[in-house]
Design a protein around this motif. Structure first.
Motif, PDB file in Angstrom:
ATOM      1  N   MET A  27      -2.498  21.870  34.117  1.00 41.13           N
ATOM      2  CA  MET A  27      -0.911  22.250  33.493  1.00 41.13           C
ATOM      3  C   MET A  27      -0.157  22.509  34.648  1.00 41.13           C
ATOM      4  SD  MET A  27      -1.430  22.509  29.232  1.00 41.13           S
ATOM      5  CE  MET A  27      -2.327  21.345  28.462  1.00 41.13           C
ATOM      6  N   LEU A  28      -0.773  23.631  34.999  1.00 37.63           N
ATOM      7  CA  LEU A  28       0.290  24.137  36.267  1.00 37.63           C
ATOM      8  C   LEU A  28       0.888  23.448  37.222  1.00 37.63           C
ATOM      9  CD1 LEU A  28      -2.141  27.507  36.977  1.00 37.63           C
ATOM     10  CD2 LEU A  28      -0.053  27.360  35.930  1.00 37.63           C
ATOM     11  N   ALA A  29       0.347  22.655  37.919  1.00 33.83           N
ATOM     12  CA  ALA A  29       0.953  21.753  38.910  1.00 33.83           C
ATOM     13  C   ALA A  29       2.026  21.013  38.372  1.00 33.83           C
ATOM     14  CB  ALA A  29      -0.178  20.773  39.683  1.00 33.83           C
ATOM     15  N   LEU A  30       1.629  20.229  37.103  1.00 36.91           N
ATOM     16  CA  LEU A  30       2.398  19.523  36.413  1.00 36.91           C
ATOM     17  C   LEU A  30       3.744  20.362  36.087  1.00 36.91           C
ATOM     18  CD1 LEU A  30      -0.366  17.609  34.293  1.00 36.91           C
ATOM     19  CD2 LEU A  30       1.294  16.581  36.299  1.00 36.91           C
ATOM     20  N   GLY A  31       3.582  21.564  35.282  1.00 35.56           N
ATOM     21  CA  GLY A  31       4.650  22.382  35.335  1.00 35.56           C
ATOM     22  C   GLY A  31       5.348  22.777  36.396  1.00 35.56           C
ATOM     23  N   ASP A  32       4.810  23.027  37.332  1.00 30.94           N
ATOM     24  CA  ASP A  32       5.527  23.304  38.636  1.00 30.94           C
ATOM     25  C   ASP A  32       6.546  22.520  39.000  1.00 30.94           C
ATOM     26  OD1 ASP A  32       5.685  25.517  40.801  1.00 30.94           O
ATOM     27  OD2 ASP A  32       5.145  23.711  42.094  1.00 30.94           O
ATOM     28  N   LYS A  33       6.024  21.179  38.896  1.00 27.90           N
ATOM     29  CA  LYS A  33       6.876  20.005  39.392  1.00 27.90           C
ATOM     30  C   LYS A  33       8.130  19.900  38.528  1.00 27.90           C
ATOM     31  CE  LYS A  33       6.664  14.983  39.351  1.00 27.90           C
ATOM     32  NZ  LYS A  33       6.030  13.809  39.239  1.00 27.90           N
ATOM     33  N   ALA A  34       7.920  20.184  37.201  1.00 30.23           N
ATOM     34  CA  ALA A  34       8.927  20.113  36.033  1.00 30.23           C
ATOM     35  C   ALA A  34       9.998  21.380  36.657  1.00 30.23           C
ATOM     36  CB  ALA A  34       8.461  20.439  34.788  1.00 30.23           C
ATOM     37  N   PHE A  35       9.571  22.361  36.919  1.00 31.29           N
ATOM     38  CA  PHE A  35      10.372  23.690  37.464  1.00 31.29           C
ATOM     39  C   PHE A  35      11.172  23.396  38.581  1.00 31.29           C
ATOM     40  CE2 PHE A  35       8.372  26.180  33.884  1.00 31.29           C
ATOM     41  CZ  PHE A  35       9.050  26.859  33.491  1.00 31.29           C
ATOM     42  N   GLU A  36      10.593  22.689  39.529  1.00 37.85           N
ATOM     43  CA  GLU A  36      11.155  22.249  40.702  1.00 37.85           C
ATOM     44  C   GLU A  36      12.256  21.467  40.435  1.00 37.85           C
ATOM     45  OE1 GLU A  36      11.632  22.368  45.003  1.00 37.85           O
ATOM     46  OE2 GLU A  36      10.381  23.811  43.568  1.00 37.85           O
ATOM     47  N   SER A  37      12.114  20.548  39.590  1.00 43.49           N
ATOM     48  CA  SER A  37      13.062  19.665  39.273  1.00 43.49           C
ATOM     49  C   SER A  37      14.128  19.929  38.408  1.00 43.49           C
ATOM     50  CB  SER A  37      12.743  18.322  38.835  1.00 43.49           C
ATOM     51  OG  SER A  37      11.690  18.220  37.805  1.00 43.49           O
ATOM     52  N   GLY A  38      14.071  21.056  37.682  1.00 43.34           N
ATOM     53  CA  GLY A  38      14.949  21.472  36.890  1.00 43.34           C
ATOM     54  C   GLY A  38      14.617  21.027  35.337  1.00 43.34           C
ATOM     55  N   GLU A  39      13.528  20.416  35.004  1.00 48.82           N
ATOM     56  CA  GLU A  39      13.308  19.787  33.782  1.00 48.82           C
ATOM     57  C   GLU A  39      12.424  20.785  32.796  1.00 48.82           C
ATOM     58  OE1 GLU A  39      10.883  16.196  34.558  1.00 48.82           O
ATOM     59  OE2 GLU A  39      12.379  15.361  35.956  1.00 48.82           O
ATOM     60  N   THR A  40      13.519  21.804  32.322  1.00 54.19           N
ATOM     61  CA  THR A  40      12.889  22.983  31.608  1.00 54.19           C
ATOM     62  C   THR A  40      13.816  23.051  30.419  1.00 54.19           C
ATOM     63  OG1 THR A  40      14.099  24.618  33.115  1.00 54.19           O
ATOM     64  CG2 THR A  40      11.616  24.054  33.563  1.00 54.19           C
ATOM     65  N   VAL A  41      13.216  23.818  29.682  1.00 52.67           N
ATOM     66  CA  VAL A  41      13.995  24.165  28.220  1.00 52.67           C
ATOM     67  C   VAL A  41      14.032  25.541  27.940  1.00 52.67           C
ATOM     68  CG1 VAL A  41      13.730  21.928  27.251  1.00 52.67           C
ATOM     69  CG2 VAL A  41      12.119  23.769  26.783  1.00 52.67           C
ATOM     70  N   GLY A  42      14.916  26.082  27.276  1.00 53.53           N
ATOM     71  CA  GLY A  42      14.868  27.362  26.494  1.00 53.53           C
ATOM     72  C   GLY A  42      14.135  27.514  25.608  1.00 53.53           C
ATOM     73  N   ALA A  43      13.778  28.798  24.876  1.00 56.11           N
ATOM     74  CA  ALA A  43      12.748  28.880  23.991  1.00 56.11           C
ATOM     75  C   ALA A  43      12.934  28.069  22.714  1.00 56.11           C
ATOM     76  CB  ALA A  43      12.445  30.558  23.810  1.00 56.11           C
ATOM     77  N   GLN A  44      14.321  28.113  22.525  1.00 53.07           N
ATOM     78  CA  GLN A  44      14.595  27.379  20.986  1.00 53.07           C
ATOM     79  C   GLN A  44      14.564  26.165  21.251  1.00 53.07           C
ATOM     80  OE1 GLN A  44      16.642  28.848  23.362  1.00 53.07           O
ATOM     81  NE2 GLN A  44      18.401  27.388  23.689  1.00 53.07           N
ATOM     82  N   ASP A  45      14.540  25.340  22.260  1.00 56.63           N
ATOM     83  CA  ASP A  45      14.227  23.970  22.383  1.00 56.63           C
ATOM     84  C   ASP A  45      12.838  23.525  22.841  1.00 56.63           C
ATOM     85  OD1 ASP A  45      17.206  23.469  21.905  1.00 56.63           O
ATOM     86  OD2 ASP A  45      17.573  23.852  23.867  1.00 56.63           O
ATOM     87  N   ALA A  46      11.815  24.196  22.904  1.00 59.38           N
ATOM     88  CA  ALA A  46      10.617  23.832  23.070  1.00 59.38           C
ATOM     89  C   ALA A  46       9.989  23.181  21.766  1.00 59.38           C
ATOM     90  CB  ALA A  46       9.640  24.893  23.471  1.00 59.38           C
ATOM     91  N   GLN A  47       9.592  21.964  21.972  1.00 57.84           N
ATOM     92  CA  GLN A  47       9.157  21.062  21.006  1.00 57.84           C
ATOM     93  C   GLN A  47       7.615  20.401  21.143  1.00 57.84           C
ATOM     94  OE1 GLN A  47      10.805  20.407  17.974  1.00 57.84           O
ATOM     95  NE2 GLN A  47      12.590  21.552  18.809  1.00 57.84           N
ATOM     96  N   PRO A  48       6.926  20.453  20.039  1.00 62.31           N
ATOM     97  CA  PRO A  48       5.664  19.461  20.266  1.00 62.31           C
ATOM     98  C   PRO A  48       5.695  18.331  20.247  1.00 62.31           C
ATOM     99  CG  PRO A  48       6.042  20.366  17.763  1.00 62.31           C
ATOM    100  CD  PRO A  48       6.975  20.930  18.774  1.00 62.31           C
ATOM    101  N   HIS A  49       4.735  17.746  20.621  1.00 56.23           N
ATOM    102  CA  HIS A  49       4.818  16.067  20.731  1.00 56.23           C
ATOM    103  C   HIS A  49       3.554  15.533  19.985  1.00 56.23           C
ATOM    104  CE1 HIS A  49       5.925  12.095  21.959  1.00 56.23           C
ATOM    105  NE2 HIS A  49       4.829  11.972  22.712  1.00 56.23           N
ATOM    106  N   TYR A  50       3.664  15.300  18.738  1.00 54.35           N
ATOM    107  CA  TYR A  50       2.405  14.763  17.831  1.00 54.35           C
ATOM    108  C   TYR A  50       1.933  13.377  18.108  1.00 54.35           C
ATOM    109  CZ  TYR A  50       3.589  19.151  15.278  1.00 54.35           C
ATOM    110  OH  TYR A  50       3.982  20.566  14.902  1.00 54.35           O
ATOM    111  N   VAL A  51       3.080  12.698  18.408  1.00 49.24           N
ATOM    112  CA  VAL A  51       2.564  11.064  18.846  1.00 49.24           C
ATOM    113  C   VAL A  51       2.148  10.305  17.824  1.00 49.24           C
ATOM    114  CG1 VAL A  51       1.053   9.641  20.378  1.00 49.24           C
ATOM    115  CG2 VAL A  51       1.419  11.965  21.046  1.00 49.24           C
TER     116      VAL A  51
END
Length: 228
Positions: free
Chosen positions: A191-215
């Motif tokens: 998950m680290l490399a995928l997260g690193d890509k998200a942080f590089e592109s600014g696709e992050t959220v604040g703690a209050q907006d972190a959400q699960p994805h149950y599908v």
């Protein structure tokens, strides 16, 4: 990797953590059903100690957003939120299905992967991923939950990972999938490399907006009437 990140996943039977700090990666992976809530915070402390760093020295936190066990997903998201609040960090959620595809692409050099996690009740969580130009697993379709005998598509010769193919080996055979037997549960390390890509592109959220994805609200890859 450009960012110092902690990754946490508690979505399945496995409890997995990974920490990338100043060019070094520290990991922990174990199968410990129903023990995630007791073990997760001491393991975070242990990884930070191994790396000789504090939460506030990190750039952010990556969390396994699901799909998986509803309770496990909630534990992982809640812990990630709490840690992020305490250190004023941003977060990025990564799919557990995508993490397994990422591992397959890194370890087996495959370009297309079908990931499946046993969802109980005669169903699997299913994801279809292709390798992008940066070598990362990218979703080709929306993730779904589906009964194995209703899976449709031409997947002949594609690599497959996850507990879903262990539970429904006959379906894997029928679809002519090449099951990678040693990748059954998601690992936070991938998950680290995928997260690193998200942080590089600014696709992050604040703690209050972190959400699960149950599908659970998506049930088939067949097109719905009127949406062909």
């Amino acid at each position: 990797m450009k960012h110092n990140l902690l990754a946490i996943d508690a979505s399945t039977e496995a409890l997995s953590l990974a920490l990338h700090f100043r060019g070094k990666t520290f990991t922990h992976f174990e199968e410990c059903p129903q023990q995630h809530s007791q073990k997760i915070l001491p393991l975070v402390e242990s990884l930070l100690a191994q790396a000789n760093c504090t939460l506030k020295e990190l750039d952010g936190i990556v969390y396994g957003r699901g799909p998986g066990s509803f309770t496990g997903v909630r534990i992982g998201v809640a812990v990630a939120q709490g840690l992020a609040y305490s250190a004023n960090l941003k977060l990025s959620g990564v799919s557990t299905l995508q993490a397994m595809a990422q591992q397959a692409m890194c370890s087996s050099e495959c370009d297309e992967v079908i990931s499946a996690i046993d969802a109980r009740m005669g169903e699997v969580y299913l994801g279809h991923f292709i390798k992008d130009d940066n070598g990362n697993a990218s979703a080709k379709r929306d993730e779904i939950v589906v009964k194995p005998d209703l899976i449709e598509g031409d997947f002949s010769g594609m690599s497959a990972v996850g507990t879903g193919w262990q539970s429904y080996a006959d379906t894997a055979h029928k679809l002519s999938l090449k099951v990678i037997e040693d990748i059954t549960l998601p690992s936070a390390e991938y998950m680290l490399a995928l997260g690193d890509k998200a942080f590089e592109s600014g696709e992050t959220v604040g703690a209050q907006d972190a959400q699960p994805h149950y599908v659970r609200d998506t049930v088939t890859w067949k097109k719905l009437p009127g949406r062909e």
